[in-house]
Design an enzyme around this catalytic site. Sequence first.
Site, PDB file in Angstrom:
ATOM      1  N   PHE A 136       0.846  -1.194   0.000  1.00 34.26           N
ATOM      2  CA  PHE A 136       0.000   0.000   0.000  1.00 34.26           C
ATOM      3  C   PHE A 136       0.877   1.237   0.000  1.00 34.26           C
ATOM      4  CE2 PHE A 136      -2.491   3.432   1.895  1.00 34.26           C
ATOM      5  CZ  PHE A 136      -3.615   3.384   1.094  1.00 34.26           C
ATOM      6  N   ASP A 221       9.025   2.686   1.396  1.00 37.44           N
ATOM      7  CA  ASP A 221       7.869   3.425   1.885  1.00 37.44           C
ATOM      8  C   ASP A 221       7.762   3.155   3.386  1.00 37.44           C
ATOM      9  OD1 ASP A 221       5.410   4.266   2.732  1.00 37.44           O
ATOM     10  OD2 ASP A 221       4.307   3.511   0.990  1.00 37.44           O
ATOM     11  N   LYS A 250       2.597   9.676   8.236  1.00 36.74           N
ATOM     12  CA  LYS A 250       1.868   9.257   9.435  1.00 36.74           C
ATOM     13  C   LYS A 250       2.445   9.818  10.747  1.00 36.74           C
ATOM     14  CE  LYS A 250      -0.961   5.516   7.780  1.00 36.74           C
ATOM     15  NZ  LYS A 250      -0.633   4.859   6.524  1.00 36.74           N
TER      16      LYS A 250
HETATM   17  C1  LIG Z   1      -0.916   5.217   5.134  1.00 43.15           C
HETATM   18  C2  LIG Z   1       0.097   4.827   4.127  1.00 43.15           C
HETATM   19  C3  LIG Z   1       0.287   5.581   2.938  1.00 43.15           C
HETATM   20  C4  LIG Z   1      -0.610   6.734   2.564  1.00 43.15           C
HETATM   21  O1  LIG Z   1      -0.482   7.826   3.396  1.00 43.15           O
HETATM   22  P1  LIG Z   1      -1.549   9.019   3.296  1.00 43.15           P
HETATM   23  O2  LIG Z   1      -1.071  10.018   4.286  1.00 43.15           O
HETATM   24  O3  LIG Z   1      -2.893   8.433   3.602  1.00 43.15           O
HETATM   25  O4  LIG Z   1      -1.506   9.519   1.907  1.00 43.15           O
HETATM   26  C5  LIG Z   1       1.320   5.215   2.101  1.00 43.15           C
HETATM   27  N1  LIG Z   1       2.103   4.168   2.374  1.00 43.15           N
HETATM   28  C6  LIG Z   1       1.950   3.429   3.488  1.00 43.15           C
HETATM   29  C7  LIG Z   1       2.890   2.303   3.751  1.00 43.15           C
HETATM   30  C8  LIG Z   1       0.933   3.716   4.391  1.00 43.15           C
HETATM   31  O5  LIG Z   1       0.762   2.954   5.476  1.00 43.15           O
END
Ligand SMILES: *Cc1c(COP(=O)(O)O)cnc(C)c1O
Length: 401
Positions: A136, A221, A250
């Site tokens: 994700f 990420d 986050k």
């Molecule tokens: C939550 C998340 C995102 C997206 O972040 P947003 O602030 O909602 O755009 C991207 N990558 C990972 C691994 C995430 O957990």
Amino acid sequence: MQVTRELFNDVMVPNYNPSEVIPVRGQGSRVWDQNDKEYIDFAGGIAVNCLGHCHPALVSALKEQGEKIWHLSNVMTNEPALRLAKKMTDATFADKVYFANSGAEANEAALKLARRFALDVYGDDKTQIIAFNKGFHGRTFFTVTVGGQAAYSDGFGPKPAAIDHCDYNDLAAFEKLISDKTCAVMMEPLQGEGGIISPNNEFMQGVRALCDKHNALLIFDEVQTGVGRTGALYAYQDLDVTPDILTTAKALGGGFPIGAMITTTAIAQHLKVGTHGSTYGGNPLACAVAEAAFDTVNTADVLAGVKQREQLFRDGLNAINAKFDVFSEVRGKGLLLGAVLNHKFEGRARDFLVASTKHGLMNLVAGTNVVRFTPSLVIPIEDINEGLARFEQAVADVVNG
Ligand SMILES: *Cc1c(COP(=O)(O)O)cnc(C)c1O
């Protein structure tokens, strides 16, 4: 005005289906709703509230900066952004920082930079981006396409091209996919939304080695794993693998929206003046709060505390499982933990969530089969114990129908 959950259906776009509960205030790891019912917070706003609610260091940074200057745009730089960037580069492999407002935006910047870098250095043919099933990376069209869940990217027309996926932890499949046409590999160093899936060491080392062999950039990420979540400041620091680009969001702002992409000087120089940008990115108010969050989390005490709390969660969840036999395993790292439902409760993670809310506990799911826990990194021990006691009642409810 009477604010109720029904009003949501009247005035909001229906892309979410929030709980009936409307919280109105929080302190530390406790939250109160409109009826003054108290909840223990094991969700942390989806791994965002790394210091709980209304942490004094964050409140004071917000108030102080709020009375100085909030926003300038990138026509001018500002002190909080430069201080935060200096601290982030001092604490990581990176030399340079780009600020955004969310995880998706940080990833969007990383992907655009990787494409631009390959185009500048290697020419038109090196465009392939490899990512992993169940990964994700956010909800912009580029990041959702790189993410490994078709359900999130289908149904919006033609997608950005040259993006391929294979299974996480399947080094042989990855080796088949990568070539000199690969521009970048994007991955989470522990898959969060996809179900709390840790990488194995051989896979991580192999991915890094193959990226080097084919001159592909490795993008981590760390939007969910970053800023102390796994017990290291960034998860890569515990894995013996260093990425070329890392994204973080986050927990970075502790609840104030901010994201960042960090990288080396050699790579960063390809985002020349005018090639990318954001109106809000690096705004002084967001950076001042994030600086306070970063300073507070990046201490030996807080990071060691994450590992102690992980053990308390594991012990508590295992004890609940010994009584009720609901989980096949508890997995994850630090305070990014998942209790995987066994075959008897397959697909029923949401039922555990609903029962938890009833018993005054906020937690999360990761897919349909995993109950996810991402509490504050400094959650008091008594709140862990009380929250686990409430979770046990919720589990009993689900088991007894
Ligand atoms: C939550 C998340 C995102 C997206 O972040 P947003 O602030 O909602 O755009 C991207 N990558 C990972 C691994 C995430 O957990």
